[in-house]
Design an enzyme around this catalytic site. Structure first.
Site, PDB file in Angstrom:
ATOM      1  N   LYS A 112      42.701  49.744 -55.532  1.00  0.00           N
ATOM      2  CA  LYS A 112      41.559  50.144 -54.696  1.00  0.00           C
ATOM      3  C   LYS A 112      41.080  48.992 -53.833  1.00  0.00           C
ATOM      4  O   LYS A 112      40.655  49.192 -52.696  1.00  0.00           O
ATOM      5  CB  LYS A 112      40.421  50.671 -55.580  1.00  0.00           C
ATOM      6  CG  LYS A 112      40.698  52.061 -56.119  1.00  0.00           C
ATOM      7  CD  LYS A 112      39.472  52.656 -56.760  1.00  0.00           C
ATOM      8  CE  LYS A 112      39.719  54.096 -57.173  1.00  0.00           C
ATOM      9  NZ  LYS A 112      38.604  54.660 -57.935  1.00  0.00           N
ATOM     10  N   LYS A 192      54.212  63.249 -57.695  1.00  0.00           N
ATOM     11  CA  LYS A 192      53.246  64.100 -58.383  1.00  0.00           C
ATOM     12  C   LYS A 192      52.273  64.690 -57.353  1.00  0.00           C
ATOM     13  O   LYS A 192      51.909  63.997 -56.388  1.00  0.00           O
ATOM     14  CB  LYS A 192      52.482  63.210 -59.381  1.00  0.00           C
ATOM     15  CG  LYS A 192      51.586  63.941 -60.321  1.00  0.00           C
ATOM     16  CD  LYS A 192      50.963  62.939 -61.273  1.00  0.00           C
ATOM     17  CE  LYS A 192      49.713  63.533 -61.864  1.00  0.00           C
ATOM     18  NZ  LYS A 192      48.938  62.594 -62.644  1.00  0.00           N
ATOM     19  N   LYS A 195      46.161  64.742 -53.791  1.00  0.00           N
ATOM     20  CA  LYS A 195      45.435  64.904 -52.531  1.00  0.00           C
ATOM     21  C   LYS A 195      45.651  63.685 -51.634  1.00  0.00           C
ATOM     22  O   LYS A 195      45.830  63.804 -50.433  1.00  0.00           O
ATOM     23  CB  LYS A 195      43.944  65.070 -52.849  1.00  0.00           C
ATOM     24  CG  LYS A 195      43.224  65.836 -51.815  1.00  0.00           C
ATOM     25  CD  LYS A 195      41.855  66.319 -52.232  1.00  0.00           C
ATOM     26  CE  LYS A 195      41.391  65.839 -53.560  1.00  0.00           C
ATOM     27  NZ  LYS A 195      40.027  66.120 -53.885  1.00  0.00           N
TER      28      LYS A 195
END
Ligand code: SF4
Length: 326
Positions: A112, A192, A195
């Site tokens: 992140k 996988k 979004k």
């Protein structure tokens, strides 16, 4: 006494069918035997850039999707993290016993930080202590997680050991329960369903939109160039979805027709789309119905927060007493 489980979901936009099949559907079945705390983790969601005007809408969407999946207020508590103040208070306490080096080595923190170079804030680093608090407040018997959360769960277990060593035996290390549902790949047939990778099928799509998306974007056996070529269902992601949504006899027919080239990929996809839409119809109808009845959804969140607060406050008070800060 019913066993207890806990799970959290970020209000980052509507769910996709991978979330529904891999998590929600399981949880509904599990709450027949186990009491569930299902937390919409808004405090986690603010660690990255977000649009404040969108947040309430997304929290409500998450609550609606929990309910539409079949979770009911009598078998669980559906609540918003920020409505239960003990979460942040216990997280602060855990910050005081968690080495910074342990937080800095978290893969998710590194990822992140890399993606949000302009906003590497302190909460991004201490995210796992809040997650430990989310979990330990409710003393769950187990926590269902995806493999990407293993490191955070291990840190939670480490916090338990540190706390117990310092202040006396109190918390129990929570068990990790991995989902038994096979990994659901996205439209690209490689990764996988996610979004962030934009390879997902949103749960809230209409049937027509679902059809358009799958016909246009779902990758099949890439070695099958012409309709007259035999295909290999074993390496085709569309066939892996047939295994979830189609009956065994349909799977058998599609398998044989693919290997002897008597069906084209478009027709094979159309069979899948019908079965997928049939399977999701009830959930989608419930989403529409809850959207039209938001007051009821807010009542559920209020009731869930009351249930969660009762347990969380008790845990927090006991922790503070052990620490001499009551
Ligand atoms: Fe896949 Fe079906 Fe095409 Fe075979 S016919 S490659 S199983 S989509």
């Amino acid at each position: 006494m019913k066993k207890v489980m806990l799970s959290g979901i970020q209000p980052t936009g509507s769910l996709h069918i991978g979330n529904y099949l891999g998590a929600m559907k399981n949880w509904v079945a599990m709450t027949e035997e186990i009491f569930g705390y299902f937390c919409i983790v808004d405090y986690h969601a603010i660690t990255i850039n977000y649009e404040p005007k969108e947040m309430q809408k997304r929290i409500l969407e998450a609550a609606i999707e929990y309910l539409a999946s079949g979770l009911t207020d009598d078998k669980c508590a559906i609540f918003v993290q920020s409505h239960v103040r003990a979460h942040t208070e216990l997280a602060w306490i855990f910050n005081s016993i968690t080495p910074v080096a342990e937080l800095e080595r978290m893969t998710q923190y590194k990822d992140k930080s890399h993606k949000n170079e302009s906003n590497i804030n302190a909460a991004l680093l201490t995210y796992p202590t809040l997650m430990a608090a989310d979990i330990l407040l409710y003393k769950p018997d187990f926590v269902p997680v995806g493999e990407d959360q293993t490191q955070h769960l291990e840190l939670t277990r480490m916090i338990v050991r540190k706390f117990n060593n310092k202040f006396g035996e109190y918390f129990t290390e929570p068990e990790i329960a991995y989902s038994k549902v096979p990994k659901i790949l996205g439209l690209d047939g490689v990764n996988k369903m996610s979004k962030s990778l934009n390879n997902h099928i949103p749960l809230r799509l209409s049937e027509a939109e679902t059809e358009k998306l799958i016909l246009k974007n779902a990758v099949t056996d890439t070695n099958r160039i012409r309709k007259t070529d035999a295909g290999n269902p074993n390496i085709c992601n569309v066939f892996s979805w047939h295994k979830i949504f189609s009956s065994e006899s349909t799977q058998q027919e599609c398998f044989e027709s693919c290997t002897n080239a008597s069906i084209g990929c478009v027709d094979c996809k159309k069979i899948l789309i019908k079965n997928l839409n049939d399977d999701l119809r009830e959930v989608r109808e419930k989403i529409i119905s809850y959207e039209a009845n938001k007051d009821y959804v807010y009542d559920i969140l209020k009731s869930g927060a009351e249930k969660a607060n009762k347990v969380a406050e008790k845990t927090l008070n006991e922790v503070k007493e052990l620490m001499g800060i009551f």
